[in-house]
Design an enzyme around this catalytic site. Structure first.
Site, mmCIF file in Angstrom:
data_model
loop_
_atom_site.group_PDB
_atom_site.id
_atom_site.type_symbol
_atom_site.label_atom_id
_atom_site.label_comp_id
_atom_site.label_asym_id
_atom_site.label_seq_id
_atom_site.Cartn_x
_atom_site.Cartn_y
_atom_site.Cartn_z
ATOM 1 N N MET A 1 0.841 -1.202 0.000
ATOM 2 C CA MET A 1 0.000 0.000 0.000
ATOM 3 C C MET A 1 0.876 1.253 0.000
ATOM 4 S SD MET A 1 -3.429 -0.884 2.094
ATOM 5 C CE MET A 1 -2.796 -0.591 3.741
ATOM 6 N N GLY A 2 2.162 1.092 -0.316
ATOM 7 C CA GLY A 2 3.041 2.252 -0.409
ATOM 8 C C GLY A 2 3.537 2.720 0.948
ATOM 9 N N HIS B 1 9.255 -3.488 3.416
ATOM 10 C CA HIS B 1 8.800 -3.757 2.046
ATOM 11 C C HIS B 1 9.992 -4.161 1.159
ATOM 12 C CE1 HIS B 1 5.701 -0.691 3.388
ATOM 13 N NE2 HIS B 1 4.918 -1.667 2.998
ATOM 14 N N ARG C 1 2.463 2.757 9.372
ATOM 15 C CA ARG C 1 1.665 3.469 10.389
ATOM 16 C C ARG C 1 2.519 3.983 11.554
ATOM 17 N NH1 ARG C 1 -2.647 -0.430 8.812
ATOM 18 N NH2 ARG C 1 -4.400 0.811 8.052
HETATM 19 P P1 AMP Z 1 1.496 -2.824 3.509
HETATM 20 O O1 AMP Z 1 2.041 -1.803 2.561
HETATM 21 O O2 AMP Z 1 1.519 -2.406 4.937
HETATM 22 O O3 AMP Z 1 0.166 -3.379 3.052
HETATM 23 O O4 AMP Z 1 2.506 -4.043 3.435
HETATM 24 C C1 AMP Z 1 2.833 -4.655 2.213
HETATM 25 C C2 AMP Z 1 3.588 -5.922 2.506
HETATM 26 O O5 AMP Z 1 4.774 -5.609 3.230
HETATM 27 C C3 AMP Z 1 2.794 -6.907 3.363
HETATM 28 O O6 AMP Z 1 3.014 -8.217 2.885
HETATM 29 C C4 AMP Z 1 3.393 -6.704 4.727
HETATM 30 O O7 AMP Z 1 3.286 -7.822 5.568
HETATM 31 C C5 AMP Z 1 4.848 -6.419 4.372
HETATM 32 N N1 AMP Z 1 5.516 -5.722 5.469
HETATM 33 C C6 AMP Z 1 5.119 -4.577 6.072
HETATM 34 N N2 AMP Z 1 5.962 -4.259 7.086
HETATM 35 C C7 AMP Z 1 6.902 -5.241 7.109
HETATM 36 C C8 AMP Z 1 8.034 -5.505 7.949
HETATM 37 N N3 AMP Z 1 8.376 -4.700 8.957
HETATM 38 N N4 AMP Z 1 8.776 -6.606 7.688
HETATM 39 C C9 AMP Z 1 8.438 -7.446 6.675
HETATM 40 N N5 AMP Z 1 7.385 -7.255 5.868
HETATM 41 C C10 AMP Z 1 6.611 -6.175 6.079
#
Ligand code: AMP
Length: 294
Positions: A41-42, A48, A198
């Site tokens: 989601m950026g 990421h 967040r």
């Molecule tokens: P999001 O942008 O928050 O939807 O996350 C996109 C992807 O990145 C999802 O598969 C999350 O689980 C992964 N992700 C987010 N934060 C982390 C982190 N600290 N370590 C590993 N993967 C992450």
């Protein structure tokens, strides 16, 4: 004289429609390349990037998607205020060597309106699902659409969102989707706080308190592996988080790592996971950790 190798990085291409994406990925598929998908989601960070690096290791081409998915946000949640910075995200992806950025509009993903059309099933109604009704239906819906737009061989998800990873694994099994789901370990700050888009919502003093979440679930995991009953550990953890300033503590749970059902006592035959969610100021933080046998 040694030859100086000039490395010219290609500019990462950004596409916004399924058909533009197909124009890019079609020749890759025709050439037999293995395509990896990293949905995001950026507001990208090193967590990421760990997914991108893992995807680059096992795939020939890496497609990263950037889409703040409205159907996974509930009423009153942070859909409108969710951090967005596409330029910064693109620069990070270019540095990491991703091959294409797919950043569709809401209309491209939801031509018939923004309602979730898939159910996440039983796994989607507990823990996060109990506090965010419909959240995982939205996740399942968007992931299935991203799969159909991208047609990847493999897709990469963070263990940071452990329940999401299990929901997606189960969904692909149920639907016999031919995509390999690969989980990537959580990337943390040096103080243990899991990186998250967040975390930007935390004030300086809250940022100092936030690592208590990881410390607390680590303590629960150690105690559980050491034979203490989960109920005692959970009660103490909720109290510790409350004293530190988390309010409310939505849950601390010790569950079977696969079916997410609560566990009372440790058994070396049942992989277990500790998951927690709690609010700290404006930020709702989630984290989880594996229980490792002593
Ligand atoms: P999001 O942008 O928050 O939807 O996350 C996109 C992807 O990145 C999802 O598969 C999350 O689980 C992964 N992700 C987010 N934060 C982390 C982190 N600290 N370590 C590993 N993967 C992450």
């Amino acid at each position: 004289m040694p030859k100086i190798k000039k490395v010219i990085k290609e500019v990462i291409k950004t596409v916004r429609t399924q058909s533009e994406l197909g124009v890019q990925t079609g020749p890759w598929k025709a050439a037999g390349h293995k395509i990896g998908l990293v949905p995001t989601m950026g507001a990208l960070h090193a967590g990421h990037m760990a997914l991108v690096h893992q995807a680059k290791k096992v795939c020939d081409k890496v497609c990263v998607t950037l889409f703040v998915n409205p159907t996974q946000f509930g009423p009153g949640e942070d859909f409108n205020s969710y951090p967005r910075d596409e330029e910064k995200d693109r620069a990070m992806l270019q540095d990491a060597g991703a091959d294409i950025l797919y950043a569709p509009s809401v209309g491209e993903m939801y031509p018939d309106g923004t309602t979730a059309s898939l159910s996440a099933g039983e796994l989607g109604s507990v823990l996060e699902g109990a506090f965010r009704p419909g959240h995982f239906d939205g996740v399942a819906t968007v992931v299935e659409r991203l799969f159909s737009h991208t047609n990847p061989h493999a897709a990469f998800f963070g263990e940071k969102d452990y329940q999401q990873l299990q929901v997606i694994k189960q969904m692909t099994l149920r639907q016999k989707t031919p995509v390999e789901i690969i989980g990537v370990p959580t990337v943390r700050g040096t103080d243990g706080l899991a990186l998250s888009s967040r975390n930007e919502y935390l004030s300086e003093s809250e940022r100092g308190i936030a690592p208590v979440l990881y410390q607390t679930i680590s303590g629960v995991a150690d105690g559980f592996a050491g034979g203490q009953p989960s109920a005692e550990l959970i009660a103490a953890a909720v109290e510790k988080l409350g004293l530190a300033g988390f309010d409310p503590v939505d849950y601390v749970a010790v569950v079977d790592a696969k079916n997410l059902k609560p566990l009372e006592l440790f058994s070396p035959d049942t992989p277990a996971r500790v998951l927690a969610a709690a609010k700290l100021g404006r930020a709702r933080l989630i984290d989880n950790i594996a229980v490792t046998a002593p």
